[in-house]
Design a protein around this motif. Structure first.
Motif, PDB file in Angstrom:
ATOM      1  N   GLY A  21      42.793  35.391  42.112  1.00 42.07           N
ATOM      2  CA  GLY A  21      42.477  36.602  42.848  1.00 42.07           C
ATOM      3  C   GLY A  21      40.995  36.767  43.121  1.00 42.07           C
ATOM      4  N   THR A  22      40.631  37.959  43.570  1.00 44.69           N
ATOM      5  CA  THR A  22      39.274  38.289  43.991  1.00 44.69           C
ATOM      6  C   THR A  22      38.763  39.494  43.213  1.00 44.69           C
ATOM      7  N   PRO A  23      37.532  39.437  42.674  1.00 42.59           N
ATOM      8  CA  PRO A  23      36.985  40.611  41.980  1.00 42.59           C
ATOM      9  C   PRO A  23      36.890  41.809  42.923  1.00 42.59           C
ATOM     10  N   GLU A  24      37.184  42.974  42.422  1.00 43.68           N
ATOM     11  CA  GLU A  24      37.154  44.175  43.257  1.00 43.68           C
ATOM     12  C   GLU A  24      35.773  44.403  43.858  1.00 43.68           C
ATOM     13  N   LEU A  27      35.283  42.961  47.474  1.00 45.85           N
ATOM     14  CA  LEU A  27      36.155  43.310  48.586  1.00 45.85           C
ATOM     15  C   LEU A  27      35.363  43.773  49.806  1.00 45.85           C
ATOM     16  N   ARG A  42      42.651  44.397  49.242  1.00 48.56           N
ATOM     17  CA  ARG A  42      42.986  45.004  47.953  1.00 48.56           C
ATOM     18  C   ARG A  42      44.077  44.229  47.224  1.00 48.56           C
ATOM     19  N   GLU A  44      44.414  41.249  46.738  1.00 44.80           N
ATOM     20  CA  GLU A  44      43.887  40.103  45.991  1.00 44.80           C
ATOM     21  C   GLU A  44      43.276  40.507  44.655  1.00 44.80           C
ATOM     22  N   SER A  45      43.230  41.792  44.362  1.00 44.82           N
ATOM     23  CA  SER A  45      42.605  42.291  43.132  1.00 44.82           C
ATOM     24  C   SER A  45      43.645  42.962  42.250  1.00 44.82           C
ATOM     25  N   PRO A  46      43.363  43.064  40.946  1.00 42.18           N
ATOM     26  CA  PRO A  46      42.142  42.597  40.290  1.00 42.18           C
ATOM     27  C   PRO A  46      42.168  41.085  40.047  1.00 42.18           C
ATOM     28  N   GLN A  47      40.974  40.499  40.003  1.00 43.91           N
ATOM     29  CA  GLN A  47      40.907  39.108  39.570  1.00 43.91           C
ATOM     30  C   GLN A  47      41.275  39.059  38.092  1.00 43.91           C
ATOM     31  N   TYR A 193      49.124  42.394  41.872  1.00 43.83           N
ATOM     32  CA  TYR A 193      48.450  41.763  40.740  1.00 43.83           C
ATOM     33  C   TYR A 193      48.260  42.779  39.623  1.00 43.83           C
TER      34      TYR A 193
END
Length: 251
Positions: A21-24, A27, A42, A44-47, A193
């Motif tokens: 995922g991606t850190p918030e 974004l 959104r 993709e988060s939280p990582q 996630y």
């Protein structure tokens, strides 16, 4: 050509923790770089950090040539893009497209019965780990975009290309075509996630949309990011959708 000659090579990613995922906090930057709003990313988060059970994943997607053997042997419907019972010569080494999630499931069952290996679609988490490795990189080759490493709208020919045509786009574990070319079906249901393999999202009989990964030749570079998620109904077919194989292994 024999079936065994058309099977892809498989890679065996080491079983170690990785960032999914991606850190918030990133974004907003994604929205500035690739368009949309923070909320567009959104999902993709939280990582979060995961460690997956051992598995193998194909180094390239299933080709038209391999899928043609399935069509002939199982009596399955050929993809409409073939415009006939067999793929045109210029598409034989390209990823099969115009296949639904359900089509991919039927193919995996057929191949498993023939080869005595439990082939399946990769889970969303397996796909992302195979694409980005353990360090959370943005693209299979690193964090910086390079249009020469992937078949996307940002420099590609505008059509699907043969598997392995972009060798410099290889992932840390040795997978090709994980950025661009065709979207790839995963086994996973569309669910928020953090990812959990035991929450029902990997139930093959559950209703709902299934996750695709990787972007396609028609999409801009933002969709080729390892963390990008897309979803469609499991019955959808079009010229941008393909798949690759995976199977579980023991440590």
């Amino acid at each position: 050509m024999k079936l065994s000659d058309l099977l892809p090579d498989f890679v065996f990613p080491p079983s170690q923790p990785f960032l999914m995922g991606t850190p918030e906090r990133e974004l907003g930057a994604l929205a500035k770089t690739y368009g949309g709003t923070r909320e567009s990313y959104r999902e993709e988060s939280p990582q979060h950090r995961l460690r997956l059970p051992p598995f193998a994943i194909a180094g390239t997607p299933v080709t038209n040539a391999l899928y043609a053997i399935y069509v002939a042997d199982a009596g399955a419907c050929p993809p409409l893009i073939w415009r006939g019972a067999t793929p045109p010569d210029h598409l034989r080494d390209c990823p099969v497209t115009d296949v639904s999630w359900e089509d991919a499931q039927h193919f995996c069952r057929w191949l498993s019965n023939l080869m005595a290996t439990p082939y399946r679609l990769p889970t969303e988490a397996e796909w992302e780990y195979a694409a980005r490795g353990s360090d959370g990189r943005r693209f299979p080759w690193g964090d910086e975009w390079d249009p020469t490493r992937a078949n996307t709208r940002d420099g590609g020919p505008g059509v699907v290309t043969p598997v392995g045509a972009y060798p410099s786009g290889i992932s840390p574990w040795g997978c090709l075509d994980m950025a661009g070319n065709v979207w790839e079906w995963t086994a996973s249901l569309d669910a928020p996630y953090p990812y959990r393999f035991d929450d029902g999202r990997e139930d093959p009989n559950a209703p709902g949309r299934r996750i695709l990964r990787g972007g396609s030749f028609a999409n801009p570079r933002g969709f080729a990011r390892c963390a990008c998620r897309f979803r469609l109904a499991p019955t959808v077919r079009n010229e941008f959708l393909g798949f690759r194989l995976a199977f579980s292994t023991t440590s």
